[in-house]
Design an enzyme around this catalytic site. Structure first.
Site: not given
Ligand SMILES: [Zn+2]
Length: 178
Positions: A46, A130-131, A51
């Site tokens: 992912g 998490h994303e 990021q």
């Molecule tokens: Zn991460």
């Protein structure tokens, strides 16, 4: 399409609340393609847009053949609690047990701007949570006890990955998770 450098722990963009996208346009399409390519090069499951330095509510998930994009994702339902080990492409070589919901129902737009409903459990549910955390400026470290967080932050600072520019140039040889 391009493999983009990944922002590492310490980069301010990872702490930003990412902005909602109005609709799927060509910029979004290109961003999604770059996210998939970068995630694959880094061998992750992912990757969120911030990021790669872009604070917009877009993330991609790739679990074997189950590959999809999440644009403006919203969790509609969640159930259960499950603890399992997690890592993050923005915090290489640091892992910890993280407790998250076992199953979730999420609504998001796909790359064509079409509303989709995703029901997930197990690893898939974990990766999606998490994303979505990334889009809200959260990292898995934030979900740990203060003690555990301090220990891992110390380990991170000694790891050699904590470089001044907080950027990782991805090569297909690097590894980890999301
Ligand atoms: Zn991460």
């Amino acid at each position: 399409m391009a493999v983009l450098p990944i922002h590492l722990l310490g980069s301010p963009v990872l702490r930003e609340q990412s902005a909602t996208i109005d609709s799927a346009d060509n910029n979004t399409r290109e961003l999604v393609a770059d996210l998939f390519e970068t995630m694959d090069a880094a061998e992750g499951v992912g990757l969120a847009a911030n990021q790669v330095g872009i604070a917009r509510r877009v993330a991609v998930v790739g679990l074997d053949d189950d590959r999809f994009v999440l644009i403006n994702p919203v969790v509609l339902e969640s159930d259960g609690k499950d603890t399992a080990e997690e890592g993050c492409l923005s915090i290489p070589d640091i892992y910890a047990d993280v407790t998250r919901c076992t199953s979730i129902v999420v609504e998001a737009l796909d790359v064509d701007g079409k509303r989709q409903r995703i029901e997930a459990d197990g690893l898939k549910a974990r990766v999606i949570q998490h994303e979505i955390d990334h889009l809200d400026g959260l990292l898995f470290l934030d979900r740990l006890s203060p003690f555990k967080r301090r220990v891992l932050t110390k380990r991170w600072k000694k790891s050699g990955n904590d470089t001044p520019n907080h950027l990782l140039d991805v090569t297909p040889a690097s590894k980890t998770s999301g």
